[in-house]
Design an enzyme around this catalytic site. Structure first.
Site, short mmCIF file in Angstrom:
data_model
loop_
_atom_site.label_atom_id
_atom_site.label_comp_id
_atom_site.label_asym_id
_atom_site.label_seq_id
_atom_site.Cartn_x
_atom_site.Cartn_y
_atom_site.Cartn_z
N ASP A 86 -11.07 60.08 11.58
CA ASP A 86 -10.67 60.02 10.16
C ASP A 86 -11.04 61.31 9.44
O ASP A 86 -11.30 61.30 8.24
CB ASP A 86 -11.34 58.82 9.48
CG ASP A 86 -10.71 58.49 8.13
OD1 ASP A 86 -11.37 57.81 7.32
OD2 ASP A 86 -9.56 58.93 7.88
N GLU A 113 -4.77 53.35 1.74
CA GLU A 113 -5.82 52.65 0.99
C GLU A 113 -5.51 52.56 -0.50
O GLU A 113 -5.13 53.54 -1.13
CB GLU A 113 -7.19 53.31 1.20
CG GLU A 113 -7.26 54.80 1.02
CD GLU A 113 -7.07 55.55 2.32
OE1 GLU A 113 -6.36 55.03 3.20
OE2 GLU A 113 -7.60 56.64 2.46
N LYS A 144 -6.73 66.07 9.51
CA LYS A 144 -5.72 65.51 10.42
C LYS A 144 -5.32 66.48 11.52
O LYS A 144 -4.92 66.07 12.59
CB LYS A 144 -4.51 65.03 9.61
CG LYS A 144 -4.88 64.09 8.46
CD LYS A 144 -5.87 62.99 8.88
CE LYS A 144 -6.51 62.32 7.69
NZ LYS A 144 -7.71 61.48 8.07
N ASP A 158 -7.10 56.82 11.94
CA ASP A 158 -6.61 56.47 10.60
C ASP A 158 -5.48 57.43 10.21
O ASP A 158 -5.39 58.55 10.74
CB ASP A 158 -7.75 56.56 9.57
CG ASP A 158 -7.35 55.98 8.22
OD1 ASP A 158 -7.92 56.40 7.20
OD2 ASP A 158 -6.45 55.11 8.18
N ASN A 159 -4.63 57.01 9.27
CA ASN A 159 -3.64 57.89 8.62
C ASN A 159 -2.54 58.44 9.52
O ASN A 159 -2.09 59.57 9.31
CB ASN A 159 -4.35 59.08 7.95
CG ASN A 159 -5.48 58.65 7.08
OD1 ASN A 159 -6.64 59.00 7.32
ND2 ASN A 159 -5.17 57.87 6.06
C1 LIG Z 1 -0.24 64.01 1.35
C2 LIG Z 1 -1.47 63.10 1.33
C3 LIG Z 1 -2.72 63.62 0.96
C4 LIG Z 1 -3.84 62.80 0.95
C5 LIG Z 1 -3.69 61.47 1.30
C6 LIG Z 1 -4.85 60.58 1.26
C7 LIG Z 1 -5.75 60.57 2.46
C8 LIG Z 1 -6.09 59.32 2.96
C9 LIG Z 1 -6.99 59.24 4.02
O1 LIG Z 1 -7.34 58.02 4.55
C10 LIG Z 1 -7.57 60.38 4.56
O2 LIG Z 1 -8.46 60.22 5.61
C11 LIG Z 1 -7.25 61.63 4.03
C12 LIG Z 1 -7.85 62.88 4.55
O3 LIG Z 1 -7.37 63.98 4.26
N1 LIG Z 1 -8.97 62.76 5.26
C13 LIG Z 1 -9.69 63.93 5.69
C14 LIG Z 1 -11.16 63.58 5.77
C15 LIG Z 1 -12.08 64.52 5.84
C16 LIG Z 1 -13.54 64.18 5.87
O4 LIG Z 1 -14.08 64.57 7.13
C17 LIG Z 1 -14.85 65.76 7.00
N2 LIG Z 1 -14.40 66.64 8.08
C18 LIG Z 1 -13.18 67.18 8.22
N3 LIG Z 1 -13.09 67.88 9.35
C19 LIG Z 1 -14.30 67.79 9.95
C20 LIG Z 1 -14.84 68.29 11.17
N4 LIG Z 1 -14.09 69.06 11.98
N5 LIG Z 1 -16.11 68.00 11.49
C21 LIG Z 1 -16.85 67.23 10.66
N6 LIG Z 1 -16.41 66.71 9.50
C22 LIG Z 1 -15.14 67.00 9.15
C23 LIG Z 1 -14.57 66.28 5.60
O5 LIG Z 1 -15.69 67.00 5.11
C24 LIG Z 1 -14.33 64.98 4.86
O6 LIG Z 1 -15.53 64.29 4.56
C25 LIG Z 1 -6.33 61.73 2.98
C26 LIG Z 1 -2.46 60.96 1.68
C27 LIG Z 1 -1.34 61.78 1.67
MG LIG Z 2 -8.43 58.23 6.34
#
Ligand SMILES: Cc1ccc(Cc2cc(O)c(O)c(C(=O)NC/C=C/[C@H]3O[C@@H](n4cnc5c(N)ncnc54)[C@H](O)[C@@H]3O)c2)cc1
Ligand SMILES: [Mg+2]
Length: 214
Positions: free
Chosen positions: A141, A199, A144, A169-170
Site C-alpha cells: 500500500d 476508501e 504505486k 491495495d488500489n
Molecule cells: C489519482 C488518485 C490519487 C490519490 C488517490 C487516493 C489514494 C488512495 C490510497 O489507498 C492510496 O494508498 C494512495 C497512495 O498514493 N498511497 C501511497 C502511500 C504511501 C505511503 O507509503 C510511504 N511510502 C511510499 N513509498 C515507500 C517506500 N518505498 N518505502 C517505505 N515507505 C514508503 C509513504 O511515505 C506513505 O506513507 C492514494 C486516488 C486516486
Molecule cells: Mg491504499
C-alpha cells in the site's frame, strides 16, 4: 504553524478511541475520514476484505509496505495470533511518528515492528537484520510505482515461499497496471481481484490477492 492531517487524525484517535482497544481506533479513524478529512487509509469497506484474507491466511510473519498513519497496521495486527509479528516499512519520518502513536494507542506495539526506511533498502536486509526467512503475508500500500519492483525484489531475496499471499491495495484507483499485468500473467502467481470502492468514496477500487506458487 498549522497542524498536519496525520496529526489531526492522531488527535481524533486519542480523543475518541479507548486505549488498548484496536476496534475503537479503527472506528475513530474511519469516522474522522468520513466526517472530517479524507485520508488515504484502506478504510472500512476494503478493510473488511483485508480482515477476511488475513484471517484466512492466519500468518505468523507479515510485511506491510507503506505504514502511513498505521490504520491497516492496526487492522492486521489485531487479528494476528500470539507470537506472530508484523514488520511495517515507512520512510516518511513524520508519518512514522504518528503511526507509532496510533499503534501504541491500540495496544499492539508488541506485535508490530515499525521500521523507518525505504522498502527497497530494507527488503534485502530482512534475513540478516530480523532473522526472517520468508513471509506468510505481504500487504502492499505504498507508492504505486514501487509495487512491481519491490515484488521482484522480494522474489530475488527469497522472501516468498510456496503459498505466500500478497494483497495489494488500489489496483484500480490510483491503479498499478504494471504490477497487475505481472501477477496476473506470471506462472508463479495465482491471482484474484476483490472489487470494492476507494476508501470513503463511491469510486471503484479493489484489492488483488496473489498467491506465490514458488
Ligand atoms: C489519482 C488518485 C490519487 C490519490 C488517490 C487516493 C489514494 C488512495 C490510497 O489507498 C492510496 O494508498 C494512495 C497512495 O498514493 N498511497 C501511497 C502511500 C504511501 C505511503 O507509503 C510511504 N511510502 C511510499 N513509498 C515507500 C517506500 N518505498 N518505502 C517505505 N515507505 C514508503 C509513504 O511515505 C506513505 O506513507 C492514494 C486516488 C486516486
Ligand atoms: Mg491504499
Amino acid at each position: 504553524t498549522r497542524s498536519t492531517r496525520p496529526q489531526r487524525l492522531l488527535k481524533a484517535v486519542q480523543k475518541h478511541a479507548t486505549r488498548g482497544d484496536p476496534q475503537s481506533v479503527i472506528s475513530a479513524i474511519d469516522h474522522f475520514c468520513r466526517h472530517s478529512e479524507w485520508a488515504m487509509n484502506i478504510g472500512d469497506e476494503k478493510g473488511s476484505i483485508l480482515d477476511s484474507v488475513v484471517s484466512e491466511v492466519n500468518p505468523e510473519k507479515v510485511l506491510e509496505l507503506g505504514t502511513y498513519c498505521g490504520y491497516s497496521t492496526v487492522r492486521i495486527a489485531r487479528l494476528l495470533p500470539p507470537g506472530a509479528r508484523l514488520i511495517t516499512l515507512e520512510f516518511n519520518a513524520d508519518y512514522a511518528a504518528i503511526a507509532r502513536q496510533v499503534i501504541i494507542w491500540a495496544g499492539l506495539e508488541d506485535k508490530v515492528q515499525l521500521v523507518e526506511g525505504a522498502s527497497e533498502d530494507w527488503i534485502p536486509r530482512m534475513k540478516e537484520h530480523f532473522g526472517i526467512e520468508t513471509f506468510d503475508f505481504v500487504f502492499l500500500d505504498h507508492w504505486k510505482d514501487r509495487y512491481l519492483p519491490d515484488t521482484k525484489l522480494m522474489e530475488d531475496c527469497g522472501l516468498l515461499r510456496k503459498g505466500t499471499v500478497l494483497l495489494a491495495d488500489n489496483v484500480i484507483c490510483p491503479g498499478v497496471p504494471d504490477y497487475l499485468a505481472y501477477v496476473r500473467n506470471s506462472l508463479s502467481y495465482k491471482s484474484c481481484y476483490f472489487k470494492s470502492h476507494l476508501e470513503y468514496t463511491k469510486a471503484e477500487d479493489g484489492l488483488e490477492k496473489s498467491v506465490f506458487l514458488g
